[in-house]
Design an enzyme around this catalytic site. Structure first.
Site, PDB file in Angstrom:
ATOM      1  N   GLU A   1      -2.359   7.845  -5.351  1.00  0.00           N
ATOM      2  CA  GLU A   1      -2.567   7.378  -6.731  1.00  0.00           C
ATOM      3  C   GLU A   1      -3.940   7.850  -7.216  1.00  0.00           C
ATOM      4  OE1 GLU A   1      -2.190   3.122  -6.817  1.00  0.00           O
ATOM      5  OE2 GLU A   1      -0.163   3.149  -5.980  1.00  0.00           O
TER       6      GLU A   1
ATOM      7  N   HIS B   1       1.543   0.120  -9.873  1.00  0.00           N
ATOM      8  CA  HIS B   1       0.666  -0.711  -9.041  1.00  0.00           C
ATOM      9  C   HIS B   1       0.263  -1.991  -9.784  1.00  0.00           C
ATOM     10  CE1 HIS B   1      -2.429  -0.350  -5.533  1.00  0.00           C
ATOM     11  NE2 HIS B   1      -2.062  -1.615  -5.712  1.00  0.00           N
TER      12      HIS B   1
ATOM     13  N   ARG C   1       0.847  -1.188   0.000  1.00  0.00           N
ATOM     14  CA  ARG C   1       0.000   0.000   0.000  1.00  0.00           C
ATOM     15  C   ARG C   1       0.883   1.238   0.000  1.00  0.00           C
ATOM     16  NH1 ARG C   1      -2.903  -3.157  -1.544  1.00  0.00           N
ATOM     17  NH2 ARG C   1      -4.897  -3.918  -0.726  1.00  0.00           N
TER      18      ARG C   1
END
EC number: 1.1.1.290
Length: 381
Positions: free
Chosen positions: A241, A258, A212
């Site tokens: 993000e 990601h 994360r």
């Protein structure tokens, strides 16, 4: 079954027809566009992370038996609401764990090659020893590394497990993070790595974050770099993000949008996990296996010479044959250079890769356990 069950399945679930067409009627939907009217007849609702499962979506469902998400994460699921209306739900826990492990291994081997060190001589710190972290313990152990595990939450719930102290993690040569995001409390992971903790790391420490973005304070990481800190950082996840801190890019060893868990096997395994869960709920036999659906790689089988001792460079070559993080890093930087707001697009359009499990290695007993623990599909001669 006396009546036909109706499965509403997000359009991004791989192999859904192959797994579920024998169980009932399938209707596909777009996750970002689906409405309550569209799914009101659902018996089973199967999603990925783009579908926000909450009261607004489900308030017209009168016969919904189960909600499943073919992802390991479940921030898009309103668990409190589902509990209040007695609708059971489950994620596909661990579906992309091997893909993330491949990402970490490719990072580690490529950095070892770049900076000329032997991984087996390094102390590895694993922050979070769940589905991903426990696999990494085995993978780095197979290389002969000393591994330090940090998971106080697991230690509290599992009397047989002992966690190291966080201060011991800060002494490691390579630290890789695999924890959920917990903002407050005794075991908060919010900004676990901040200016203070970053400055406690040894020079040239490798820090990998593939869990994360908020686990690493991005602004303070940038400050540390600007102040001259000597760290080797790999980020797959970022704070805020898709509006990430672009100033970090020149300092990163590898950066990606990601996608650490975005493998063909990981995505398809999520569908398979939901299939098995639903078969169990319906008291039906599991008749379909993912391995029978996956395509072969162009090169899917190699034979290793008997009694051959592989060097670190050769292990790296095998891993990079399946997944080489350097390619994703190049694509990420080029994409952001062309359009600084393209993070979401780069993630959405990412070309799904394969996992180490897709490469079959035939070897003798001397290498069998090492290859197996590293994540390859291995067969004895």
């Amino acid at each position: 079954m006396s009546q036909t069950l109706h499965f509403f399945i997000e359009d991004s679930l791989l192999y859904a027809e192959e797994f579920f067409s024998g169980l009932g009627k399938i209707t596909r939907f777009k996750g970002r566009e689906v409405t309550a009217d569209e799914i009101k007849d659902a018996d089973f609702l199967l999603t990925r992370s783009t579908t926000k499962v909450n009261e607004n979506l489900l308030n017209k469902c009168t016969k919904l038996q189960f909600v499943g998400t073919a992802t390991a994460g479940y921030n898009h699921i309103d668990a409190d609401y589902l509990a209040s209306v007695n609708i059971p739900w489950l994620p596909a826990s661990g579906c992309n764990a091997d893909a993330v492990c491949d990402y970490v291994l490719s990072s580690a081997f490529n950095l070892a090659n770049k900076y000329g060190f032997e991984l087996k001589e390094k102390k590895i710190g694993i922050v979070g020893v769940g589905q991903i972290g426990s696999r990494l313990v085995k993978r780095f152990g197979a290389l002969g590394c000393e591994v330090v595990e940090y998971d106080p939450v697991r230690a509290e719930s599992d009397p047989s497990y002992t966690s190291s102290e966080f201060e011991q993690i800060l002494e490691c040569d390579l630290i890789t993070c695999h924890v959920p995001y917990v903002k407050t409390g005794k075991h908060a992971t919010h900004h676990l790595f901040n200016l203070d903790t970053l400055n406690k790391l040894k020079p040239r420490t490798i820090l990998i974050n593939a869990c994360r973005g908020e686990v690493v304070n991005n602004k303070e990481l940038l400050t540390a770099f600007e102040q001259g800190i000597d760290l080797r950082v790999v980020l797959d996840v970022f704070e805020n993000e898709p509006q990430i801190e672009l100033g970090l890019l020149p300092y990163l060893e590898f950066g990606t949008p990601h996608i650490a868990g975005h493998s063909l096997e990981g995505k398809a395994r999520g569908t398979e996990i939901l299939y098995k869960l639903i078969c169990e709920r319906l008291n039906l036999p599991v008749e379909i296996k993912l391995e029978d659906l996956l395509p072969s790689m162009a090169l899917d089988h190699m034979v290793v010479t008997d009694n051959y001792k592989l060097s670190q460079r050769q292990y790296r070559a095998l891993i990079n044959l399946v997944y080489d993080i350097r390619n994703d890093d190049i694509d990420f930087r080029m994409g952001l250079a062309q359009n600084s707001e393209s993070f979401d697009r780069l993630r959405k359009e990412y070309s799904i890769r394969r996992e180490l499990t897709s490469l079959n290695l035939t070897c003798d007993q001397s290498l069998f356990k090492t290859f197996t623990d590293l994540g390859f599909k291995t067969k004895l001669k």
